[in-house]
Design a protein around this motif. Structure first.
Motif, PDB file in Angstrom:
ATOM      1  N   PHE A   1      11.457   4.425   1.611  1.00 25.94           N
ATOM      2  CA  PHE A   1      10.332   4.040   1.038  1.00 25.94           C
ATOM      3  C   PHE A   1       9.558   3.220   2.031  1.00 25.94           C
ATOM      4  O   PHE A   1       8.123   3.560   2.210  1.00 25.94           O
ATOM      5  CB  PHE A   1      10.490   3.426  -0.277  1.00 25.94           C
ATOM      6  CG  PHE A   1      10.996   3.854  -1.528  1.00 25.94           C
ATOM      7  CD1 PHE A   1      10.647   5.238  -1.549  1.00 25.94           C
ATOM      8  CD2 PHE A   1      12.064   3.590  -2.208  1.00 25.94           C
ATOM      9  CE1 PHE A   1      11.212   5.965  -2.656  1.00 25.94           C
ATOM     10  CE2 PHE A   1      12.394   4.209  -3.332  1.00 25.94           C
ATOM     11  CZ  PHE A   1      12.209   5.187  -3.510  1.00 25.94           C
TER      12      PHE A   1
ATOM     13  N   LEU B   1      -0.927  -1.256  -4.313  1.00 22.60           N
ATOM     14  CA  LEU B   1      -0.119  -1.314  -5.789  1.00 22.60           C
ATOM     15  C   LEU B   1      -0.066  -2.699  -6.027  1.00 22.60           C
ATOM     16  O   LEU B   1       0.177  -3.017  -7.310  1.00 22.60           O
ATOM     17  CB  LEU B   1       1.376  -0.952  -5.272  1.00 22.60           C
ATOM     18  CG  LEU B   1       1.511   0.507  -4.806  1.00 22.60           C
ATOM     19  CD1 LEU B   1       3.068   0.704  -4.342  1.00 22.60           C
ATOM     20  CD2 LEU B   1       0.680   1.475  -5.741  1.00 22.60           C
TER      21      LEU B   1
ATOM     22  N   GLU C   1       3.579  -1.286   3.984  1.00 18.70           N
ATOM     23  CA  GLU C   1       3.131  -0.102   3.526  1.00 18.70           C
ATOM     24  C   GLU C   1       4.426   1.017   3.211  1.00 18.70           C
ATOM     25  O   GLU C   1       5.525   0.870   3.846  1.00 18.70           O
ATOM     26  CB  GLU C   1       2.542   0.900   4.762  1.00 18.70           C
ATOM     27  CG  GLU C   1       0.960   0.268   5.130  1.00 18.70           C
ATOM     28  CD  GLU C   1       0.309   1.065   6.047  1.00 18.70           C
ATOM     29  OE1 GLU C   1       0.913   2.102   6.597  1.00 18.70           O
ATOM     30  OE2 GLU C   1      -0.504   0.464   6.530  1.00 18.70           O
ATOM     31  N   VAL C   2       4.413   1.447   2.146  1.00 15.31           N
ATOM     32  CA  VAL C   2       5.422   2.330   1.538  1.00 15.31           C
ATOM     33  C   VAL C   2       4.938   3.897   1.387  1.00 15.31           C
ATOM     34  O   VAL C   2       3.919   3.824   1.281  1.00 15.31           O
ATOM     35  CB  VAL C   2       6.081   1.718   0.347  1.00 15.31           C
ATOM     36  CG1 VAL C   2       6.707   0.477   0.468  1.00 15.31           C
ATOM     37  CG2 VAL C   2       4.721   1.744  -0.973  1.00 15.31           C
ATOM     38  N   GLU C   3       5.862   4.780   1.042  1.00 14.56           N
ATOM     39  CA  GLU C   3       5.690   5.925   0.800  1.00 14.56           C
ATOM     40  C   GLU C   3       6.578   6.369  -0.308  1.00 14.56           C
ATOM     41  O   GLU C   3       7.670   6.719  -0.297  1.00 14.56           O
ATOM     42  CB  GLU C   3       5.838   6.952   1.920  1.00 14.56           C
ATOM     43  CG  GLU C   3       5.205   8.406   1.438  1.00 14.56           C
ATOM     44  CD  GLU C   3       5.041   9.149   2.672  1.00 14.56           C
ATOM     45  OE1 GLU C   3       4.633  10.119   2.681  1.00 14.56           O
ATOM     46  OE2 GLU C   3       4.999   8.543   4.131  1.00 14.56           O
ATOM     47  N   LEU C   4       5.958   6.311  -1.691  1.00  8.55           N
ATOM     48  CA  LEU C   4       6.824   6.686  -2.967  1.00  8.55           C
ATOM     49  C   LEU C   4       6.947   7.944  -3.255  1.00  8.55           C
ATOM     50  O   LEU C   4       6.098   8.897  -2.677  1.00  8.55           O
ATOM     51  CB  LEU C   4       6.208   5.876  -4.172  1.00  8.55           C
ATOM     52  CG  LEU C   4       6.096   4.272  -3.856  1.00  8.55           C
ATOM     53  CD1 LEU C   4       5.582   3.556  -4.921  1.00  8.55           C
ATOM     54  CD2 LEU C   4       7.466   3.556  -3.379  1.00  8.55           C
TER      55      LEU C   4
ATOM     56  N   TYR D   1       0.760  -1.065  -0.001  1.00 11.57           N
ATOM     57  CA  TYR D   1       0.100  -0.155   0.095  1.00 11.57           C
ATOM     58  C   TYR D   1       0.909   1.316   0.164  1.00 11.57           C
ATOM     59  O   TYR D   1       1.859   1.303   0.749  1.00 11.57           O
ATOM     60  CB  TYR D   1      -0.905  -0.024   1.239  1.00 11.57           C
ATOM     61  CG  TYR D   1      -1.594   1.347   1.306  1.00 11.57           C
ATOM     62  CD1 TYR D   1      -3.125   1.442   0.770  1.00 11.57           C
ATOM     63  CD2 TYR D   1      -1.405   2.215   2.396  1.00 11.57           C
ATOM     64  CE1 TYR D   1      -3.569   2.646   0.951  1.00 11.57           C
ATOM     65  CE2 TYR D   1      -2.307   3.418   2.566  1.00 11.57           C
ATOM     66  CZ  TYR D   1      -3.365   3.698   2.014  1.00 11.57           C
ATOM     67  OH  TYR D   1      -3.916   4.681   2.075  1.00 11.57           O
ATOM     68  N   ASP D   2       0.668   2.396  -0.944  1.00  8.65           N
ATOM     69  CA  ASP D   2       1.415   3.359  -0.939  1.00  8.65           C
ATOM     70  C   ASP D   2       0.654   4.582  -0.297  1.00  8.65           C
ATOM     71  O   ASP D   2      -0.311   4.900  -0.538  1.00  8.65           O
ATOM     72  CB  ASP D   2       1.724   3.806  -2.397  1.00  8.65           C
ATOM     73  CG  ASP D   2       2.562   5.144  -2.419  1.00  8.65           C
ATOM     74  OD1 ASP D   2       3.097   5.219  -1.776  1.00  8.65           O
ATOM     75  OD2 ASP D   2       2.189   5.814  -3.420  1.00  8.65           O
ATOM     76  N   ARG D   3       1.218   5.075   0.857  1.00  7.23           N
ATOM     77  CA  ARG D   3       0.611   6.225   1.600  1.00  7.23           C
ATOM     78  C   ARG D   3       0.540   7.503   1.105  1.00  7.23           C
ATOM     79  O   ARG D   3      -0.606   8.082   0.979  1.00  7.23           O
ATOM     80  CB  ARG D   3       1.174   6.243   2.894  1.00  7.23           C
ATOM     81  CG  ARG D   3       1.345   5.279   4.009  1.00  7.23           C
ATOM     82  CD  ARG D   3       2.014   5.708   5.062  1.00  7.23           C
ATOM     83  NE  ARG D   3       2.104   4.727   6.181  1.00  7.23           N
ATOM     84  CZ  ARG D   3       2.676   4.608   7.199  1.00  7.23           C
ATOM     85  NH1 ARG D   3       3.428   5.714   7.651  1.00  7.23           N
ATOM     86  NH2 ARG D   3       2.573   3.643   8.064  1.00  7.23           N
TER      87      ARG D   3
ATOM     88  N   SER E   1       0.186   7.979  -2.482  1.00  7.87           N
ATOM     89  CA  SER E   1      -1.080   7.940  -3.382  1.00  7.87           C
ATOM     90  C   SER E   1      -2.244   7.368  -2.801  1.00  7.87           C
ATOM     91  O   SER E   1      -3.452   7.687  -3.513  1.00  7.87           O
ATOM     92  CB  SER E   1      -0.599   7.211  -4.977  1.00  7.87           C
ATOM     93  OG  SER E   1      -0.620   5.712  -4.254  1.00  7.87           O
TER      94      SER E   1
ATOM     95  N   LEU F   1       5.766   6.148 -10.038  1.00  9.70           N
ATOM     96  CA  LEU F   1       4.942   5.032 -10.441  1.00  9.70           C
ATOM     97  C   LEU F   1       4.598   5.489 -12.011  1.00  9.70           C
ATOM     98  O   LEU F   1       3.609   4.597 -12.511  1.00  9.70           O
ATOM     99  CB  LEU F   1       3.609   4.875  -9.787  1.00  9.70           C
ATOM    100  CG  LEU F   1       3.746   4.309  -8.319  1.00  9.70           C
ATOM    101  CD1 LEU F   1       2.534   4.304  -7.737  1.00  9.70           C
ATOM    102  CD2 LEU F   1       4.462   2.705  -8.612  1.00  9.70           C
TER     103      LEU F   1
ATOM    104  N   ILE G   1      10.204  -1.879  -6.345  1.00 11.54           N
ATOM    105  CA  ILE G   1      10.384  -1.032  -5.165  1.00 11.54           C
ATOM    106  C   ILE G   1      11.589  -1.288  -4.340  1.00 11.54           C
ATOM    107  O   ILE G   1      11.706  -2.423  -3.764  1.00 11.54           O
ATOM    108  CB  ILE G   1       9.200  -0.874  -4.428  1.00 11.54           C
ATOM    109  CG1 ILE G   1       7.667  -0.627  -5.210  1.00 11.54           C
ATOM    110  CG2 ILE G   1       9.306   0.123  -3.286  1.00 11.54           C
ATOM    111  CD1 ILE G   1       6.545  -0.660  -4.458  1.00 11.54           C
TER     112      ILE G   1
END
Length: 176
Positions: free
Chosen positions: A154, A121, A166-169, A113-115, A117, A174, A148
């Motif tokens: 991240f 994913l 949980e990641v934060e890109l 899960y991208d925090r 956006s 993307l 990733i």
């Protein structure tokens, strides 16, 4: 049932070649720093459809690679007969990892899960380790691959028990 299909068994490496005349065997381990291979470890091996076990009776290192002695393997011929055999240990014999470290097998299938956006994913399909740092290989619902880097920049939360990473890109990561 084959060892590779048994969910209670963990593949930790492969026996590669005999060393010397007294039955020692080089091991290619599938983990960088494996504490799972030590004197007393019971290894499960499959050759020609037959599953056997053997206890590690000695271990030393040659150029940072383990060289082991197994019970009942006393000469070079016995060691050569085990060349290219995959080695497994029981899941219950896995060494406990320090907090914040995980076995790859525990990350496979986790939802990513991208925090930034706010979207899911996909799921971790593999963790690639032949690069400078580990990389999560994530497949989205269409089968598209997203790579990733598994780095602090991240990663925000890893919870294999919940099946979530949980990641934060960064913006633009993307975009094609």
């Amino acid at each position: 049932m084959a060892l590779k299909d048994d969910n209670t068994m963990v593949n930790i490496g492969r026996l590669t070649s005999a060393v010397g005349l007294k039955g020692e065997i080089k091991v290619l381990t599938y983990a960088e720093d494996s504490e799972n291979l030590h004197e007393g470890t019971v290894l499960y091996m499959e050759k020609g459809g037959t599953i056997t076990t053997a206890e590690v009776t000695g271990i030393r290192y040659q150029k940072n690679r383990p060289v082991i002695r197994l019970e009942n393997v006393t000469d070079r011929n016995g060691a050569e007969a085990l060349r290219n055999v995959e080695i497994y240990i029981s899941e219950e014999d896995l060494e406990e990892l320090p907090e914040g470290e995980y076995y790859i097998r525990d990350l496979i299938g986790c939802e990513v899960y991208d925090r930034a956006s706010g979207r899911t994913l996909g799921k971790v399909d593999d963790v690639l380790q032949n690069t400078a740092q580990s990389v999560y290989r994530v497949l989205d619902e269409t089968g598209k691959e997203i790579l990733i880097p598994a780095v602090e920049a991240f990663e925000r939360e890893i919870d294999p028990e919940r099946g979530v990473i949980e990641v934060e890109l960064i913006p633009g990561f993307l975009e094609d």
